[in-house]
Each structure stands twice: as structure tokens, then as C-alpha cells.
Design a protein around this motif. Sequence first.
Motif, mmCIF file in Angstrom:
data_model
loop_
_atom_site.group_PDB
_atom_site.id
_atom_site.type_symbol
_atom_site.label_atom_id
_atom_site.label_comp_id
_atom_site.label_asym_id
_atom_site.label_seq_id
_atom_site.Cartn_x
_atom_site.Cartn_y
_atom_site.Cartn_z
ATOM 1 N N ILE A 154 0.852 -1.197 0.000
ATOM 2 C CA ILE A 154 0.000 0.000 0.000
ATOM 3 C C ILE A 154 0.876 1.232 0.000
ATOM 4 C CG2 ILE A 154 -1.691 1.326 1.294
ATOM 5 C CD1 ILE A 154 -1.743 -2.167 2.175
ATOM 6 N N LEU A 155 0.579 2.141 -0.904
ATOM 7 C CA LEU A 155 1.317 3.398 -1.008
ATOM 8 C C LEU A 155 0.347 4.563 -0.882
ATOM 9 C CD1 LEU A 155 4.119 4.795 -1.810
ATOM 10 C CD2 LEU A 155 3.120 4.960 -4.085
ATOM 11 N N VAL A 156 0.499 5.360 0.158
ATOM 12 C CA VAL A 156 -0.253 6.606 0.326
ATOM 13 C C VAL A 156 0.763 7.726 0.421
ATOM 14 C CG1 VAL A 156 -1.821 7.914 1.807
ATOM 15 C CG2 VAL A 156 -2.163 5.448 1.500
ATOM 16 N N GLU A 157 0.650 8.711 -0.468
ATOM 17 C CA GLU A 157 1.633 9.795 -0.529
ATOM 18 C C GLU A 157 0.962 11.106 -0.918
ATOM 19 O OE1 GLU A 157 4.723 10.123 0.215
ATOM 20 O OE2 GLU A 157 5.416 8.070 0.526
ATOM 21 N N GLN A 158 1.663 12.205 -0.665
ATOM 22 C CA GLN A 158 1.260 13.495 -1.195
ATOM 23 C C GLN A 158 1.514 13.483 -2.703
ATOM 24 O OE1 GLN A 158 3.335 12.885 1.337
ATOM 25 N NE2 GLN A 158 3.170 14.399 2.972
ATOM 26 N N ASP A 159 0.532 13.877 -3.479
ATOM 27 C CA ASP A 159 0.678 13.885 -4.938
ATOM 28 C C ASP A 159 1.206 15.245 -5.375
ATOM 29 O OD1 ASP A 159 0.379 12.684 -7.544
ATOM 30 O OD2 ASP A 159 -1.291 14.056 -7.863
ATOM 31 N N HIS A 165 2.189 26.224 -4.929
ATOM 32 C CA HIS A 165 0.881 25.815 -5.447
ATOM 33 C C HIS A 165 0.226 24.798 -4.511
ATOM 34 C CE1 HIS A 165 0.754 27.823 -9.254
ATOM 35 N NE2 HIS A 165 1.869 27.270 -9.705
ATOM 36 N N PHE A 166 0.975 23.771 -4.164
ATOM 37 C CA PHE A 166 0.435 22.633 -3.429
ATOM 38 C C PHE A 166 -0.075 23.050 -2.053
ATOM 39 C CE2 PHE A 166 1.146 19.013 -0.518
ATOM 40 C CZ PHE A 166 0.384 18.036 -1.151
ATOM 41 N N TYR A 167 0.769 23.704 -1.262
ATOM 42 C CA TYR A 167 0.367 24.036 0.097
ATOM 43 C C TYR A 167 -0.647 25.180 0.140
ATOM 44 C CZ TYR A 167 3.828 20.782 1.832
ATOM 45 O OH TYR A 167 4.521 19.641 2.102
ATOM 46 N N SER A 168 -0.677 26.016 -0.896
ATOM 47 C CA SER A 168 -1.711 27.047 -0.948
ATOM 48 C C SER A 168 -3.090 26.419 -1.081
ATOM 49 C CB SER A 168 -1.450 27.991 -2.120
ATOM 50 O OG SER A 168 -0.263 28.713 -1.929
ATOM 51 N N ALA A 169 -3.175 25.312 -1.843
ATOM 52 C CA ALA A 169 -4.454 24.613 -1.957
ATOM 53 C C ALA A 169 -4.876 24.030 -0.615
ATOM 54 C CB ALA A 169 -4.338 23.501 -3.008
ATOM 55 N N ILE A 170 -3.926 23.458 0.113
ATOM 56 C CA ILE A 170 -4.247 22.879 1.419
ATOM 57 C C ILE A 170 -4.694 23.967 2.402
ATOM 58 C CG2 ILE A 170 -3.267 21.718 3.434
ATOM 59 C CD1 ILE A 170 -1.512 20.120 1.560
ATOM 60 N N GLY A 181 -10.082 20.514 -7.537
ATOM 61 C CA GLY A 181 -9.444 19.980 -8.729
ATOM 62 C C GLY A 181 -7.953 19.825 -8.628
ATOM 63 N N ARG A 182 -7.323 20.351 -7.595
ATOM 64 C CA ARG A 182 -5.883 20.233 -7.406
ATOM 65 C C ARG A 182 -5.578 18.953 -6.627
ATOM 66 N NH1 ARG A 182 -0.635 22.505 -8.610
ATOM 67 N NH2 ARG A 182 0.702 21.310 -7.237
ATOM 68 N N PRO A 183 -4.916 17.943 -7.225
ATOM 69 C CA PRO A 183 -4.615 16.716 -6.477
ATOM 70 C C PRO A 183 -3.753 17.001 -5.254
ATOM 71 C CG PRO A 183 -4.253 16.400 -8.838
ATOM 72 C CD PRO A 183 -4.455 17.871 -8.626
ATOM 73 N N ILE A 184 -4.113 16.390 -4.135
ATOM 74 C CA ILE A 184 -3.370 16.562 -2.891
ATOM 75 C C ILE A 184 -2.784 15.230 -2.414
ATOM 76 C CG2 ILE A 184 -3.494 17.323 -0.483
ATOM 77 C CD1 ILE A 184 -3.858 19.599 -2.452
ATOM 78 N N MET A 185 -3.617 14.184 -2.347
ATOM 79 C CA MET A 185 -3.173 12.892 -1.839
ATOM 80 C C MET A 185 -3.445 11.808 -2.870
ATOM 81 S SD MET A 185 -2.013 13.576 1.214
ATOM 82 C CE MET A 185 -1.803 11.884 1.792
ATOM 83 N N LEU A 186 -2.527 10.847 -2.962
ATOM 84 C CA LEU A 186 -2.750 9.679 -3.805
ATOM 85 C C LEU A 186 -2.706 8.433 -2.932
ATOM 86 C CD1 LEU A 186 -0.048 7.712 -4.679
ATOM 87 C CD2 LEU A 186 0.701 9.920 -5.541
ATOM 88 N N ALA A 187 -3.534 7.461 -3.267
ATOM 89 C CA ALA A 187 -3.561 6.183 -2.553
ATOM 90 C C ALA A 187 -3.645 5.071 -3.590
ATOM 91 C CB ALA A 187 -4.753 6.121 -1.598
#
Length: 540
Positions: A401-406, A423-428, A523-529
Motif C-alpha cells: 500500500i502506497l499513500v503519498e502526497q501527490d 501551489h500545493f500548500y496554498s491549496a491545502i 481539482g488540485r490533487p493533494i493525496m494519492l492512494a
Amino acid sequence: MEDFNAWLSFPIHGSLNHDLAIRRFCPERLEQEQGGGEWEEILNEIQFCSPSDDSTSTPCLPASEVDEFVDSFINMDHCKDIDDNDYQSLEKQQSSFDYFQDGIQTFSMVDDLYGDVMMMMEGDDQMEMCGSVEDFGVVDDQTTMVPSVEEVSHGVDQGLHLVHMLLACAEAVGCRDTRLADSLLTQIWASVSPFGDSLQRVSYCFAMGLKSRLSLLHNVNLNGTFNNDTMDVSLIAREEKLEAFQLLHQTTPYIAFGFMVANEAICQAAQGKESLHIIDLGMEHTLQWPSLLRTLASRPEGPPKKLRITGLVEDHNVLELDAGMRVLVEEARSLGIPIEFNMISEPVKPSLLTKENLDLREGEALCVNSIMHLHMYVKESRGSLKAILQALKKLGPSVLILVEQDANHNGPFFLGRFLESLHFYSAIFDSLEVSLPRNSPQRMKIERLHFADEIRNIVAFEGLNRVERHERADQWRRQLGRAGFQVMGLKCTSQARMMLSVYGCDGYSLASEKGCLLLGWKGRPIMLASAWQVNNASNS
């Protein structure tokens, strides 16, 4: 439209506009455009960009590129239905404001506008919004503010000013111009705040990261070496970091999403098995397991007759984990599941990942669980992760299992990493603005003790001390494929969508892409599983 263009061209201060602030010629930009090589990743951190007093020198980021970069933030909401090809063509334009002529009319709030300013839609035609954002408002003392046109204009002006300043300061840092960077950072402090709107708060974290990196660059200018060994990798106590992580798990779906997908993949791999063994890479807590115990107890074929969890942990974390495990043992007993915990306090490395060291037994369904951990082994040479994945494959797990920040936070060049992480952390931070009031102690702890620490590591550090090396789903697919794994189909999309609805917050999005589930914000990907199994063809 003319007003928008006017906002983009305002001076940073009386005599220093953004053209002047980023006027330095920077070889790393040329290297990046020419492709570079892996050996240049190390040279980039010891190579100097000599300051020049000639203000006509080629700038690292031309004004048009800065404007285009800022454009993408402001018009994020209009990009949701644009597919990848359309987005790529838009990205090449010097100015995209003509395409978004009606942009100013769609803004319905002033404070959340800062968050929208800092987001760029990646363009994913499979991304499905879980709710409309048309009625989306700012949560502040339980009231929703609808600003006047003048307030919106003022908010955009201030937001653009701050974005330009951050870009200019990052450019100066990337060119080793500490004098200019110090000057710009002094001005940035006047516009950021850990208690303000989402843009001010995320900018405060990036300013702290720039401050730390500047302290290292001052040493570079003195002795000629970029050495971050003397600086604390984290300024946050372990207990505080764990508390912030727990709060993030309780108040947002980002962590719960990863846990849910991981547990569903484990149950899917253990279907029909009476004995189950989970290897948890880098275990730091026991938050994931109560839900798994309840799911296993409700299996149609009954709970497993034996469950083992082996945690690979850091030495300082053993006592805390031991207390949490005792609680889980009692819960497992009440559910009729015999459970056994084992902790190995050694760093994750290939020599540790053997059947003997991990006490693997015949007849067990072996599951390897990695929750936001494997990215720490993505080094410049890329050899560390490859060796670990190959060692895991030799164990023959039923599932990995792989869960990561995308996110792409592992590029070899500082400026590219800075823009990507911004970009990434501004969305969060934008999503936190909606979920929690600004004066919420929980929100302040999440931002200050969890995300600020990640941002500082990405911005300030290089070499072995830079461990927050997040990568996108495509890169993980390549790495795992080369190591002999193939993706497993996940059967929990409906459960994930139901979980998001529980949070009662429009803006979260869910997508399925080549076997991976992606959780995003607007619409901005944050996490992938994702779940992976050994490719039998690679074995043969």
C-alpha cells in the motif's frame, strides 16, 4: 481587463519593481531548460550565481512569466473543466487574461480569494467534484462576507503584491543573491501573518523557509560550501508534531482518506485468509488500526484467527507506540481477533527487509503498509528507493500500500521546487480556510506544527536532510513498475466518496487515474492512494 493587467504590473516598492528584483542571471534556469543530468543535482547546490550590478542582465524569470504564473492562480476556478491538452496550450500563452474576461465577476468573497490566488489547476479530465463551489463562502466567526467590488480589488492587489514578492525573493535566493533576498524578505514580513487569511498564513510558512535557507546561504558566501548539517532538520518537538497530525486526521479528510483506502486494500488482499501479517514502514502512531479491526471483525467469513502488526519505528517513538498498542490489544480482544504487535527500532533499509528479520511465517497474507513514508527515500541518486522496493518485492507481499502526497517537490532546482510547493500548500491552506475558523487553535497547530515543518524542509534543506521529497503518481508508477510491481484495482471509490460527504464541505474532489485514487481540493490533487502486487511476469 485593463485593471487586471494594471494590478500585475504594480511596483514592489518605490524604486524596486519585480523586473529589477529578479534581474540576476541564473545558470540553473538554463540547465533546467536544457534538461540537465542527475549529476547536476549535486553541482546545483554548490554552484554560485555571481551577483551583478548591471540591472540589464537577463532575468531568471521575465516579467511575462511572473504575470503568467500569477494569472494561473487567479483564474483557477475557470480551469476545472479544461482538459489536459487545452490547459497545456493555455499555459504557453504569455497572458491568459483574455481567455478569462469575466474572472472578476465570479469572485464571491474577499478573504478566500487569497487562497484562489495561490492555486493552479493541473487539468484532470477525470477529476470529479464532490460538490459545487458556487455557493462557497468564508467561515469566520460563523458569518459569510460578500465584499464590494472595491474590497475585491484591494484584496487582489494585496494578494498579487505578496505573490510577486515571494517569487522575487525565491529568485534571489536561487541566484545566491543574499543582499537582495534579505531586502525582499524584510518587506514580505510586513504582509504575512500566521493568523490572517489563507494566503497570508501559507506565505508566512514559506517566508520562514526562505529565512532558514538564507541563513545557510550566508554561510555559503563565507566559506563556499552549502552545509545544512548544523541546522535542526525540525524545530518542532515530536509530541507537538504527533498532536498536529492527529488534529489533521480529525478535521480534514486527507489522512482519513489514506487510512481508509489502505485498510480496504488490506482487507481485499486478506480475503479468505485466516492469518494476516502487516509490515508498517515508519510507524509513528496507531490511528489507522481501530478501523481495520472493526472491518476485519465484520468479514463474512469471520475475523482472522491471527493478526500480526510489525512496526518499523524510530527509537524515540517506542514508548508512545507501546501505550497505543496496549489499547488496541484490548479492542481486538473484544472483537474476537487475536493480535500480536512487534516493534523493530531500526531505520528502513534493504538489509532489514528480509524474511528472517521480519519473522515472516508460512500461510500468512503479508501486507506492506506505507503511509507518507517512502518519499523520504527518494534521494538525488534515486538508488535508495530502488533498493528498498526491490527488497520489498523479494518478501512476496500480497499487497503493498502506497499513500503519498501527490506533488512534485523533488526537482533538482530550488526555484522549481519552490513554485510547485507554493501551489500545493496554498491549496491545502485554502481548504483549511473553509473547514476551520481563523482563530481555531486546532487550525493554528495543524499549520504551524505540521505543514510549516514540511514547507521548511522543502525550501531550506538539501542533501540527506531534505526528506520531504514528494512525487506525483506517474513517477511512483514508474518506480514501482521498474521494481517489479503492478497496480491492483481498488474497490473503495464509493466508500471514499461517502467519506468525503461526511465533512460537509464543498471543494474536495475525487479521481481515479490508472488504478490510483486521488483526493484533491478544487481539482488540485493533494493525496494519492494505491495498492500494488508483485508482477508475476517480472518474476518469470
